[in-house]
Design an enzyme around this catalytic site. Structure first.
Site, PDB file in Angstrom:
ATOM      1  N   ARG A   1       0.849  -1.215   0.000  1.00 16.90           N
ATOM      2  CA  ARG A   1       0.000   0.000   0.000  1.00 16.90           C
ATOM      3  C   ARG A   1       0.879   1.258   0.000  1.00 16.90           C
ATOM      4  NH1 ARG A   1      -2.012   1.690   4.661  1.00 16.90           N
ATOM      5  NH2 ARG A   1      -2.834  -0.335   5.278  1.00 16.90           N
TER       6      ARG A   1
ATOM      7  N   TYR B   1     -13.537  16.361 -17.823  1.00 24.52           N
ATOM      8  CA  TYR B   1     -13.956  14.958 -17.814  1.00 24.52           C
ATOM      9  C   TYR B   1     -15.166  14.825 -16.878  1.00 24.52           C
ATOM     10  CZ  TYR B   1     -13.734   9.949 -16.957  1.00 24.52           C
ATOM     11  OH  TYR B   1     -14.035   8.626 -16.841  1.00 24.52           O
TER      12      TYR B   1
ATOM     13  N   LYS C   1      -5.369   5.811 -20.291  1.00 21.27           N
ATOM     14  CA  LYS C   1      -5.508   6.338 -21.645  1.00 21.27           C
ATOM     15  C   LYS C   1      -4.194   6.187 -22.430  1.00 21.27           C
ATOM     16  CE  LYS C   1      -9.475   7.213 -19.839  1.00 21.27           C
ATOM     17  NZ  LYS C   1      -9.889   8.499 -19.288  1.00 21.27           N
TER      18      LYS C   1
HETATM   19  C1  LIG Z   1     -10.512   8.999 -18.178  1.00 22.59           C
HETATM   20  C2  LIG Z   1     -10.173  10.328 -17.628  1.00 22.59           C
HETATM   21  C3  LIG Z   1     -10.097  10.540 -16.250  1.00 22.59           C
HETATM   22  C4  LIG Z   1     -10.417   9.449 -15.251  1.00 22.59           C
HETATM   23  O1  LIG Z   1      -9.522   8.393 -15.334  1.00 22.59           O
HETATM   24  P1  LIG Z   1      -9.917   6.850 -14.991  1.00 22.59           P
HETATM   25  O2  LIG Z   1      -8.623   6.154 -15.216  1.00 22.59           O
HETATM   26  O3  LIG Z   1     -11.004   6.460 -15.911  1.00 22.59           O
HETATM   27  O4  LIG Z   1     -10.360   6.845 -13.568  1.00 22.59           O
HETATM   28  C5  LIG Z   1      -9.750  11.797 -15.807  1.00 22.59           C
HETATM   29  N1  LIG Z   1      -9.482  12.801 -16.681  1.00 22.59           N
HETATM   30  C6  LIG Z   1      -9.562  12.630 -18.007  1.00 22.59           C
HETATM   31  C7  LIG Z   1      -9.275  13.769 -18.915  1.00 22.59           C
HETATM   32  C8  LIG Z   1      -9.898  11.384 -18.529  1.00 22.59           C
HETATM   33  O5  LIG Z   1      -9.990  11.234 -19.844  1.00 22.59           O
END
Ligand SMILES: *Cc1c(COP(=O)(O)O)cnc(C)c1O
Length: 391
Positions: free
Chosen positions: A52, A104, A200
């Site tokens: 952790r 987002y 992403k």
């Molecule tokens: C997807 C996304 C998030 C959140 O991320 P997760 O990995 O889905 O929790 C935050 N900001 C942006 C711009 C995103 O595209």
């Protein structure tokens, strides 16, 4: 060996992964799938006590991210949202934060449904066009933004905003997910904290969820590390390894996806049902010059508007090569319908103000052959046209 700072970012993505201490000469950093670590007697911690708090695989990934974003430390979380939520723990009840109104959807939901309940106050403005000074209150502590924004691709001048915000003692927090560190480094432009959804472009293959916070100030880092080990939203070793692996191809993926995005933007502009193509790499985009100044590329995210909502729906019903799915930043092209997906829970008034209608579609352009993507759109548009005209 040269110091890693002396290499280009393409090479950094390769060499930062190395474990020079590995006695077997492994080229891929090992996955330390261990919850806890033994001590060599009292006071004999190896530096790793409990996953952790610290884990060697995750720490390797964190050091890669810190170097790619030119920060002093990076913290890896179990999701992008966990990263945003942990950053919000830096603030206390009564603190006020100015946020961009086009963010987002999950971040908007976090601020509205959770942070407000805990006493934080928010003002949402268009940071690319409105004057932040007019919204600063005595209790304002930070400005929070994305650039380009999701999904409307508004571009904010980070350097200019940071100068104004720092003049008033505010922290500048930038979610850099859309461009990745390959194209943009907000800390170099004056931001104090950078956030990423590692799900992403960094992971890049639609196969894992992760998030990052990168900082350049020791005090903020110390505070975040305390929150980190206490809340326990650290990224698991295997997922850390997947993102390490993803980063090795970050540069080629980003270059190729961007190349495809530019061609698709030009292609879409020519379709008579497409009323608007919003891509910051088009010279007519209002943020084009700022992008050229503050980023090394325009990214692979593209939003377009069609003339009719039923046409938008038929596009979604007819894609085959392209996936109709949430998320972005992977090797496959995804098409997203913000109004029912990423932005389904954003208040209606805000959607309207930002122009996020049922005619808006968002593309995360992948690395397929451009001729196949264009053939896919030719086919999809033809089918959509037939369906809408009732033939
Ligand atoms: C997807 C996304 C998030 C959140 O991320 P997760 O990995 O889905 O929790 C935050 N900001 C942006 C711009 C995103 O595209």
């Amino acid at each position: 060996m040269k110091h890693s700072d002396d290499y280009s970012i393409d090479t950094k993505c390769q060499i930062l992964n190395r474990d020079l201490s590995d006695k077997w000469g492994a080229i891929s950093f090992p996955i330390y799938q261990s919850a806890t670590f033994a001590h060599n007697g009292l006071g004999g911690s190896t530096g790793y006590d409990y996953t952790r708090m610290q884990n060697p695989t995750r720490q390797q990934l964190e050091s890669v991210l810190a170097k790619l974003e030119n920060g002093i430390d990076a913290l890896a979380y179990s999701s992008g949202m966990a990263a945003v939520a942990n950053v919000m723990e830096l603030f206390k009840p009564g603190d006020h934060i100015i946020i961009d109104e086009d963010l987002y959807g999950g971040s908007i939901r976090l601020f509205d449904a959770i942070n407000k309940k805990n006493g934080l106050e928010f003002t949402a403005i268009n940071l690319s066009s409105e004057d932040v000074l007019e919204h600063i209150r005595p209790n304002t502590k930070a400005v929070y933004l994305e650039t380009p924004t999701n999904p409307m691709m508004n571009v904010t001048d980070i350097e200019k905003l940071a100068a104004v915000a720092h003049g008033k003692g505010l922290l500048v927090i930038v979610d850099n997910t859309f461009l990745s560190p390959y194209f943009q480094n907000p800390l170099d432009l004056g931001a104090d904290i950078v956030i990423h959804s590692g799900t992403k472009f960094l992971g890049g293959h639609h196969d894992t969820i992760g998030g990052f916070v990168v900082v350049k100030d020791e005090k903020i880092d110390e505070r975040l590390r305390l929150i980190y080990k206490t809340i326990g939203a650290g990224l698991a070793p295997f997922d850390s390894w997947l993102i390490l692996r993803g980063i090795r191809t970050l540069s080629v993926r980003m270059d190729r996806a961007q190349e495809n995005a530019i061609k698709l933007a030009e292609y879409l502009k020519k379709n008579r049902h497409v009323t608007r193509v919003i891509y910051p790499g088009l010279p007519e985009h209002p943020g084009y010059e700022i992008m050229k100044k503050q980023a090394r590329g325009f990214g692979a995210m593209l939003t377009f508007e069609v003339d009719d909502s039923s046409f938008a729906k038929e596009i979604l019903n007819n894609v085959e090569l392209i996936y109709f799915a949430e998320s972005l930043g992977g090797t496959e092209t995804l098409i997203t319908y913000p109004i029912t997906q990423t932005h389904a829970e954003v208040p209606k008034a805000l959607l309207e103000k930002n122009g996020i209608t049922d005619r808006i579609l968002r593309l995360s352009v992948g690395i397929e052959g451009i001729e196949d993507l264009i053939a896919e759109f030719d086919r999809v548009f033809e089918k959509a046209e037939k369906a809408v005209s009732g033939n």
